[in-house]
Design an enzyme around this catalytic site. Sequence first.
Site, PDB file in Angstrom:
ATOM      1  N   LYS A 113     -37.889  37.506  22.957  1.00 12.11           N
ATOM      2  CA  LYS A 113     -37.335  37.801  24.310  1.00 12.11           C
ATOM      3  C   LYS A 113     -35.843  37.935  24.317  1.00 12.11           C
ATOM      4  O   LYS A 113     -35.194  36.908  24.561  1.00 12.11           O
ATOM      5  CB  LYS A 113     -37.970  36.596  25.394  1.00 12.11           C
ATOM      6  N   GLY A 130     -37.620  40.140  29.545  1.00 15.76           N
ATOM      7  CA  GLY A 130     -37.838  39.479  30.914  1.00 15.76           C
ATOM      8  C   GLY A 130     -36.521  38.433  31.213  1.00 15.76           C
ATOM      9  O   GLY A 130     -35.600  38.330  30.332  1.00 15.76           O
ATOM     10  N   GLY A 137     -34.550  34.873  31.840  1.00 17.50           N
ATOM     11  CA  GLY A 137     -34.781  33.361  31.059  1.00 17.50           C
ATOM     12  C   GLY A 137     -35.619  32.659  31.886  1.00 17.50           C
ATOM     13  O   GLY A 137     -36.201  31.851  31.209  1.00 17.50           O
ATOM     14  N   GLY A 141     -38.646  33.549  29.492  1.00 16.88           N
ATOM     15  CA  GLY A 141     -37.899  32.505  28.662  1.00 16.88           C
ATOM     16  C   GLY A 141     -38.767  31.249  28.529  1.00 16.88           C
ATOM     17  O   GLY A 141     -39.156  30.666  27.796  1.00 16.88           O
ATOM     18  N   CYS A 165     -19.404  32.264  21.003  1.00 18.09           N
ATOM     19  CA  CYS A 165     -19.662  31.201  20.982  1.00 18.09           C
ATOM     20  C   CYS A 165     -18.787  30.206  19.985  1.00 18.09           C
ATOM     21  O   CYS A 165     -18.506  29.032  20.430  1.00 18.09           O
ATOM     22  CB  CYS A 165     -20.979  30.568  20.752  1.00 18.09           C
ATOM     23  N   GLU A 176     -16.558  25.422  27.927  1.00 17.17           N
ATOM     24  CA  GLU A 176     -16.538  26.778  27.375  1.00 17.17           C
ATOM     25  C   GLU A 176     -16.369  27.626  28.300  1.00 17.17           C
ATOM     26  O   GLU A 176     -17.031  27.805  29.465  1.00 17.17           O
ATOM     27  CB  GLU A 176     -17.784  27.001  26.515  1.00 17.17           C
TER      28      GLU A 176
END
Length: 476
Positions: free
Chosen positions: A172, A203, A205, A209, A281, A381
């Site tokens: 996904k 699709g 999340g 998901g 990240c 972050e």
Amino acid sequence: MNSLPLRSVYLGGRWTAPRAVGTIAVENPATGQVVAEVPDCGSEDVWYAVDAARSALPDWSTTGPAQRIAALSALRDALTKSQEELARTVTREMGSPITFSRRVQVGLPVRVLDGFIDALSAATAEERIGHSLVVREPVGVVAAITPWNYPLHQTVAKVGAAIAAGCTLVLKPSELAPLSAYALAELIDGIGLPPGVFNLVPGRGKTAGAALAGDDGVDLVSFTGSLEAGRRIAAAAAPTVKRTCLELGGKSATLVLSDADLEKAVEDGVRSALHNAGQTCSARTRLLVPRHRLDEALDVVHSVVAAHVPGDPEDPACLLGPLVSAQQRERVLGHLARAAADGARRVTGPDPAARPLHAGHFVAPSVWTDVNPSSALAREEIFGPVLAVMAFDDDEDAVSLANQSQYGLAATVWSADTDRAVSVARRLRVGQVDINDAGFNAAAPFGGYKQSGIGRELGRHGIQEFQEVKSLQLPR
């Protein structure tokens, strides 16, 4: 890209019409224009995909290393032949500068597959412990839920590990950048994997998901994304007690020790914070420098940032593209307004909110100092082209600052003395540390401490995340 079957899902070895009737618009973030639409799948399409993967599992799970290596080698060769097209697809769907897309967004997945090929036999080898035979077996059906910032790399990291381990899977991709996943599915369709080993369901999340994470036909969920989304995935997986591998956020630091080559170290730290528009990240978004060299470091910062002018990502000279979406742009600008309110001082770069181009989700790079270690700028972050420059007094202070984070993904330590750098690196609560200008190793384990996630990706360790371990006690 125009020839991809974007209105279809890939189930059981063929492209087929989805059960979902809605679609998701995919936008080019540099222009704001819709470039494609993909199905907005939900639980029904997920169920059929998981069923296809479960049906293929008995045969694929019993294949040996040679057959899996042949499949990975064929995929690597297909990726290599399609590098330019794939790089342009990634640039158009999420905005990476084309030069970066060629070198990293597509070049890195090829190296990742090489790492899996080299490690597969060792990763699946049996072991004798006394009178026990310890064997490794595929965990089963894998749900691979991938992010938008490195859409091809993160997909290959999960797909390659699953194939190597003998698992079947359902992919996904992020709804913001699903086009490279479709391109990869076309390549996989051409290498002759047995039907159902790989399945693709696009699709959102919160729908597709979540359905995947909670499906009792899934044995493991491998997710890369934000900390908040990772918590939701873990909660959805908990009722069936399925395994989760979570690669989440980071607030990584570059530590420039007192004996380091300051200019080289600061240049590297700034580039790390700004590449892919800061949407990485493991980006080192905190630059820690000796207090007595702070002004010298800021002079270097100015010269590096000056070269990072937001521009057209399809221009080979462009170093800084847009953020992926309007929502992401507003989120980053909100962080910067909060940083100013918290007393941080912006020391370089134009007004981040000023649009360098008439369309697109651009944010100019910004560097901040006088940053309170307890502020959001130092701890959260941001996922944009933003760098916090912070001063320390000695190695002990540098380690303490670097570890003041809920995250623990990555770091770099710069020093003229490798032993000193390694000593500092051992004290950092992070999953991987570069020493000086050491390059990324696509075969070494990648993952984080603390709230940066659970598990490791890449190479032998990445394959073994997708395996169960069984002990057979033999007669003595």
